[in-house]
Design a protein around this motif. Structure first.
Motif, PDB file in Angstrom:
ATOM      1  N   GLU A  50       1.097  -1.065   0.017  1.00 49.86           N
ATOM      2  CA  GLU A  50       0.127  -0.038   0.410  1.00 49.86           C
ATOM      3  C   GLU A  50       1.033   1.316  -0.062  1.00 49.86           C
ATOM      4  O   GLU A  50       0.477   2.516  -0.531  1.00 49.86           O
ATOM      5  N   HIS A  51       1.788   1.448   0.866  1.00 50.08           N
ATOM      6  CA  HIS A  51       3.542   2.497   0.567  1.00 50.08           C
ATOM      7  C   HIS A  51       3.354   2.272  -0.342  1.00 50.08           C
ATOM      8  O   HIS A  51       3.368   4.137  -0.817  1.00 50.08           O
ATOM      9  N   ALA A  52       4.075   1.828  -1.192  1.00 48.55           N
ATOM     10  CA  ALA A  52       5.071   1.243  -2.449  1.00 48.55           C
ATOM     11  C   ALA A  52       3.191   1.774  -3.668  1.00 48.55           C
ATOM     12  O   ALA A  52       3.528   2.419  -4.465  1.00 48.55           O
ATOM     13  N   LEU A  53       2.585   2.045  -3.416  1.00 50.56           N
ATOM     14  CA  LEU A  53       1.225   1.971  -4.003  1.00 50.56           C
ATOM     15  C   LEU A  53       1.216   3.537  -4.351  1.00 50.56           C
ATOM     16  O   LEU A  53       1.187   4.161  -5.538  1.00 50.56           O
ATOM     17  N   THR A  54       1.134   4.297  -3.305  1.00 49.04           N
ATOM     18  CA  THR A  54       0.724   5.578  -3.066  1.00 49.04           C
ATOM     19  C   THR A  54       1.915   6.094  -3.162  1.00 49.04           C
ATOM     20  O   THR A  54       1.731   7.508  -4.036  1.00 49.04           O
ATOM     21  N   ARG A  55       3.411   6.106  -3.007  1.00 43.08           N
ATOM     22  CA  ARG A  55       4.792   6.839  -3.141  1.00 43.08           C
ATOM     23  C   ARG A  55       4.746   6.697  -4.826  1.00 43.08           C
ATOM     24  O   ARG A  55       4.689   7.525  -5.523  1.00 43.08           O
ATOM     25  N   GLU A  56       4.777   5.343  -5.207  1.00 48.57           N
ATOM     26  CA  GLU A  56       4.263   5.295  -6.736  1.00 48.57           C
ATOM     27  C   GLU A  56       3.859   6.321  -7.966  1.00 48.57           C
ATOM     28  O   GLU A  56       3.955   6.644  -8.875  1.00 48.57           O
ATOM     29  N   LEU A  57       2.498   5.847  -6.902  1.00 47.77           N
ATOM     30  CA  LEU A  57       1.626   7.076  -7.262  1.00 47.77           C
ATOM     31  C   LEU A  57       1.497   8.885  -7.522  1.00 47.77           C
ATOM     32  O   LEU A  57       1.082   9.186  -8.627  1.00 47.77           O
ATOM     33  N   ARG A  58       2.632   9.169  -6.549  1.00 48.57           N
ATOM     34  CA  ARG A  58       2.686  10.241  -6.114  1.00 48.57           C
ATOM     35  C   ARG A  58       3.782  10.902  -7.272  1.00 48.57           C
ATOM     36  O   ARG A  58       3.837  12.063  -7.557  1.00 48.57           O
ATOM     37  N   GLU A  59       5.085   9.854  -6.682  1.00 44.29           N
ATOM     38  CA  GLU A  59       6.682  10.189  -7.531  1.00 44.29           C
ATOM     39  C   GLU A  59       5.861  10.291  -8.796  1.00 44.29           C
ATOM     40  O   GLU A  59       5.837  10.748 -10.449  1.00 44.29           O
ATOM     41  N   GLU A  60       4.821   9.291 -10.145  1.00 42.35           N
ATOM     42  CA  GLU A  60       4.801   8.918 -10.673  1.00 42.35           C
ATOM     43  C   GLU A  60       3.668  10.315 -12.277  1.00 42.35           C
ATOM     44  O   GLU A  60       3.668  10.805 -12.888  1.00 42.35           O
ATOM     45  N   LEU A  61       2.450  10.326 -11.122  1.00 43.12           N
ATOM     46  CA  LEU A  61       1.326  11.119 -11.840  1.00 43.12           C
ATOM     47  C   LEU A  61       0.793  12.627 -10.840  1.00 43.12           C
ATOM     48  O   LEU A  61       0.267  13.119 -10.957  1.00 43.12           O
ATOM     49  N   GLY A  62       2.013  12.263  -8.911  1.00 47.07           N
ATOM     50  CA  GLY A  62       1.545  13.721  -9.133  1.00 47.07           C
ATOM     51  C   GLY A  62       0.668  13.928  -7.579  1.00 47.07           C
ATOM     52  O   GLY A  62      -0.400  15.129  -7.971  1.00 47.07           O
ATOM     53  N   ILE A  63      -0.706  13.029  -7.803  1.00 43.73           N
ATOM     54  CA  ILE A  63      -1.539  12.429  -6.661  1.00 43.73           C
ATOM     55  C   ILE A  63      -1.484  11.817  -5.878  1.00 43.73           C
ATOM     56  O   ILE A  63      -0.619  11.124  -4.978  1.00 43.73           O
ATOM     57  N   GLU A  64      -1.915  12.777  -4.628  1.00 45.55           N
ATOM     58  CA  GLU A  64      -2.131  11.674  -3.181  1.00 45.55           C
ATOM     59  C   GLU A  64      -3.423  11.116  -3.178  1.00 45.55           C
ATOM     60  O   GLU A  64      -4.375  11.607  -4.159  1.00 45.55           O
TER      61      GLU A  64
END
Ligand code: CDP
Length: 135
Positions: A50-64
């Motif tokens: 879950e942490h990885a997913l939140t991190r990847e979506l923030r890094e790749e797409l700029g969303i929380e």
């Protein structure tokens, strides 16, 4: 994250917002460039999926975002990588292709299969599209 057989988990997010599903178009590797995916990436050692997913979506797409529940099933990508997917809620931000993608689309359930998805993502897309109207 590795499990008992030393597999690395790749997490993918089915980000849902206002009845639409987020799709992102990959830029690499060459074999996958131009194909659409549920965005995500590899879980790092010691990190929760879950942490990885939140991190990847923030890094790749700029969303929380907030992962909701894991979608059923998994896909063995190769001997080492296994793909799992989560239904995800958008909390904040406007999705932009910041890295690894060159386009994003918010698809209604009617448009969900208008893009050329990676084959392995299709069962997850099917599953989440059936739930889209609840957003
Ligand atoms: O960015 P990172 O190296 O962490 O991972 P990635 O390149 O986004 O994903 C690793 C592999 O998982 C890719 O080469 C894809 O084959 C696969 N993948 C997939 O099949 N479906 C997704 N929704 C995301 C990744």
């Amino acid at each position: 994250m590795t499990d008992g057989v030393e597999r690395t988990v790749v997490v993918a997010g089915a980000v849902c917002h206002e009845g639409r599903l987020l799709a992102a178009r990959r830029t690499a590797p060459a074999a996958l460039a131009g194909r659409w995916e549920l965005p995500g990436g590899k879980v790092e050692p010691g990190e929760s999926p879950e942490h990885a997913l939140t991190r990847e979506l923030r890094e790749e797409l700029g969303i929380e975002t907030e992962p909701l529940e894991r979608l059923p099933g998994e896909w063995q990508l190769n001997g080492r990588l296994v793909l799992r997917a989560w239904e995800v809620r958008l909390l904040k931000g406007e999705a932009q292709p910041l890295q690894d993608h060159d386009a994003v689309r918010w698809l209604t359930s009617e448009q969900a299969f208008d893009v050329d998805w990676l084959e392995q993502d299709i069962p997850f897309v099917r599953d989440v599209v059936a739930r889209l109207r609840s957003y």
